[in-house]
Design a protein around this motif. Structure first.
Motif, PDB file in Angstrom:
ATOM      1  N   ALA A 156      96.419   6.552  37.877  1.00 39.74           N
ATOM      2  CA  ALA A 156      95.461   7.400  38.600  1.00 39.74           C
ATOM      3  C   ALA A 156      94.534   8.113  37.633  1.00 39.74           C
ATOM      4  O   ALA A 156      94.879   8.358  36.480  1.00 39.74           O
ATOM      5  CB  ALA A 156      96.210   8.424  39.456  1.00 39.74           C
ATOM      6  N   VAL A 157      93.369   8.467  38.141  1.00 42.26           N
ATOM      7  CA  VAL A 157      92.352   9.198  37.391  1.00 42.26           C
ATOM      8  C   VAL A 157      91.827  10.316  38.276  1.00 42.26           C
ATOM      9  O   VAL A 157      91.596  10.108  39.479  1.00 42.26           O
ATOM     10  CB  VAL A 157      91.180   8.286  36.982  1.00 42.26           C
ATOM     11  N   ALA A 158      91.624  11.498  37.685  1.00 41.67           N
ATOM     12  CA  ALA A 158      91.076  12.620  38.445  1.00 41.67           C
ATOM     13  C   ALA A 158      89.897  13.226  37.704  1.00 41.67           C
ATOM     14  O   ALA A 158      89.960  13.460  36.496  1.00 41.67           O
ATOM     15  CB  ALA A 158      92.143  13.693  38.678  1.00 41.67           C
ATOM     16  N   SER A 159      88.827  13.463  38.438  1.00 41.14           N
ATOM     17  CA  SER A 159      87.647  14.144  37.912  1.00 41.14           C
ATOM     18  C   SER A 159      87.010  14.915  39.050  1.00 41.14           C
ATOM     19  O   SER A 159      87.095  14.505  40.218  1.00 41.14           O
ATOM     20  CB  SER A 159      86.638  13.126  37.353  1.00 41.14           C
ATOM     21  N   ARG A 160      86.354  16.031  38.706  1.00 40.60           N
ATOM     22  CA  ARG A 160      85.620  16.760  39.739  1.00 40.60           C
ATOM     23  C   ARG A 160      84.413  15.959  40.214  1.00 40.60           C
ATOM     24  O   ARG A 160      83.859  16.232  41.265  1.00 40.60           O
ATOM     25  CB  ARG A 160      85.195  18.127  39.197  1.00 40.60           C
ATOM     26  N   ASN A 161      84.008  14.979  39.422  1.00 38.04           N
ATOM     27  CA  ASN A 161      82.922  14.075  39.788  1.00 38.04           C
ATOM     28  C   ASN A 161      83.542  12.783  40.316  1.00 38.04           C
ATOM     29  O   ASN A 161      84.083  11.984  39.566  1.00 38.04           O
ATOM     30  CB  ASN A 161      82.055  13.796  38.561  1.00 38.04           C
ATOM     31  N   VAL A 206      94.504   4.299  41.848  1.00 37.39           N
ATOM     32  CA  VAL A 206      93.853   5.312  42.692  1.00 37.39           C
ATOM     33  C   VAL A 206      93.015   6.241  41.826  1.00 37.39           C
ATOM     34  O   VAL A 206      93.194   6.315  40.609  1.00 37.39           O
ATOM     35  CB  VAL A 206      94.887   6.154  43.486  1.00 37.39           C
ATOM     36  N   TYR A 207      92.104   6.955  42.467  1.00 38.57           N
ATOM     37  CA  TYR A 207      91.328   7.997  41.793  1.00 38.57           C
ATOM     38  C   TYR A 207      91.179   9.178  42.734  1.00 38.57           C
ATOM     39  O   TYR A 207      91.277   9.043  43.960  1.00 38.57           O
ATOM     40  CB  TYR A 207      89.960   7.472  41.341  1.00 38.57           C
ATOM     41  N   TYR A 208      90.962  10.353  42.136  1.00 38.38           N
ATOM     42  CA  TYR A 208      90.871  11.593  42.895  1.00 38.38           C
ATOM     43  C   TYR A 208      89.682  12.412  42.407  1.00 38.38           C
ATOM     44  O   TYR A 208      89.325  12.365  41.220  1.00 38.38           O
ATOM     45  CB  TYR A 208      92.139  12.439  42.710  1.00 38.38           C
ATOM     46  N   ASP A 209      89.106  13.200  43.317  1.00 40.15           N
ATOM     47  CA  ASP A 209      88.097  14.187  42.911  1.00 40.15           C
ATOM     48  C   ASP A 209      88.683  15.591  42.954  1.00 40.15           C
ATOM     49  O   ASP A 209      87.962  16.584  42.946  1.00 40.15           O
ATOM     50  CB  ASP A 209      86.847  14.093  43.773  1.00 40.15           C
ATOM     51  N   ASN A 210      90.014  15.659  42.971  1.00 37.14           N
ATOM     52  CA  ASN A 210      90.736  16.925  43.049  1.00 37.14           C
ATOM     53  C   ASN A 210      91.972  16.840  42.158  1.00 37.14           C
ATOM     54  O   ASN A 210      92.830  15.981  42.360  1.00 37.14           O
ATOM     55  CB  ASN A 210      91.147  17.206  44.506  1.00 37.14           C
TER      56      ASN A 210
END
Length: 325
Positions: free
Chosen positions: A33-38, A53-57
């Motif tokens: 998984a990867v998370a960034s505000r962008n 998966v990826y997240y913006d949170n």
């Protein structure tokens, strides 16, 4: 068969690419998984490295039950908050150097790791490189006699973009936190302890961050360290360990190399040269995975005490040149 170790990344910036590239090594786990505000940045990074998966949170990713460990690669000033959230949720942490921007924050994270019985490690990847395993063998065999002095430089002429992280005090910019942390940590690595006293000459630039530091370190017992770090010019970026019988010279870009030379009087020079298996980050990743699987709270190679000593020295040096902690 052992289940693959699944990583999450907070902050898919420049250095996170090198981490993801290292996961191609057969001894490392997988990027889950990867998370960034962008959101677009998170999506792009996840697609590039085949993350599931990826997240913006950040908090949503931290809560992902599939993740075994989280690598934090945000700018320095965001490390504390991200690591704090992970530890409070019981998620093991490998956090880019410096772990935090001051001693108080580092102490708090160590307390949280102990309180929540959760692994925490500063990603001072240089210590894990094969070249330094060889250097340690030379030191332990007394190949250069009694170590007396460690000298190193880390200097480059950077782009003068005042909005960039390096020159921005709001993003914990400055050469000591960005580059000098390597000089300090590797000096500590050689001696196995922190300095008992420090001296520094520094230059504060127009944006209010340190752009040059020239530092003397006294480790006691007749053992010393000297280093420079700067944003103003490219220096001879070696690390040299001087002893009573000879010296060890770690090659240019001492923090990112596979080459070193042992020079002892009246003996042929001995050279070590070992390319990385992947990007160079794989060695710290394998160490973190080993410790987490064992249920440890810290790595014996980069223990909490070492991280704390380094940030304490950073605080002292910043105070001496008139910077806030």
């Amino acid at each position: 068969m052992t289940k693959p170790f699944l990583w999450g990344i907070i902050g898919p910036g420049r250095i996170a690419h090198r981490f993801a590239q290292a996961l191609a090594h057969s001894g490392c786990g997988n990027l889950h998984a990867v998370a960034s505000r962008n959101q677009d940045r998170a999506r792009s990074f996840a697609q590039q490295y085949n993350a599931a998966v990826y997240y913006d949170n950040y908090q949503q990713m931290i809560a992902d039950p599939e993740i075994d460990g989280i690598y934090i690669a945000t700018p320095h000033n965001f490390h504390f908050d991200a690591a704090k959230r992970c530890l409070e949720a019981g998620k093991p942490v490998l956090c880019e150097k410096p772990l935090t921007v001051n001693t108080a924050q580092t102490q708090r994270l160590i307390e949280l790791a102990q309180q929540h019985q959760t692994f925490l490690m500063e990603a001072l990847w240089t210590r894990m490189l094969p070249v330094y395993q060889q250097v340690r063998q030379w030191l332990d065999s007394n190949a250069i006699g009694d170590v007396k002095l460690v000298q190193s430089n880390f200097g480059f002429c950077i782009d003068r973009n005042q909005e960039d992280r390096l020159l921005n005090p709001e993003l914990a910019g400055g050469v000591l936190l960005d580059m000098g942390v390597y000089n300090l940590s590797m000096s500590d690595w050689v001696y196995g302890r922190g300095p008992i006293s420090t001296q520094v000459t520094g230059m504060i630039g127009d944006t209010g961050v340190d752009e040059l530091m020239a530092v003397n370190l006294d480790f006691g017992h007749g053992q010393f360290g000297q280093f420079t770090c700067n944003f103003l010019c490219k220096t001879d970026n070696h690390l040299t360990i001087y002893g009573s019988k000879g010296h060890i010279r770690v090659d240019q870009m001492f923090w990112d190399t596979g080459r070193a030379k042992l020079v002892v009087e009246q003996q042929p020079d001995v050279e070590f040269d070992q390319p990385y298996d992947a990007s160079g980050f794989e060695y710290q990743i394998m160490e973190a995975e080993r410790c987490i699987r064992a249920g440890w709270l810290e790595s014996p190679e980069i223990p909490h005490a070492t991280t704390l000593r380094t940030v304490e020295a950073i605080d002292r040096l910043r105070t001496l040149v008139g910077l806030p902690k």
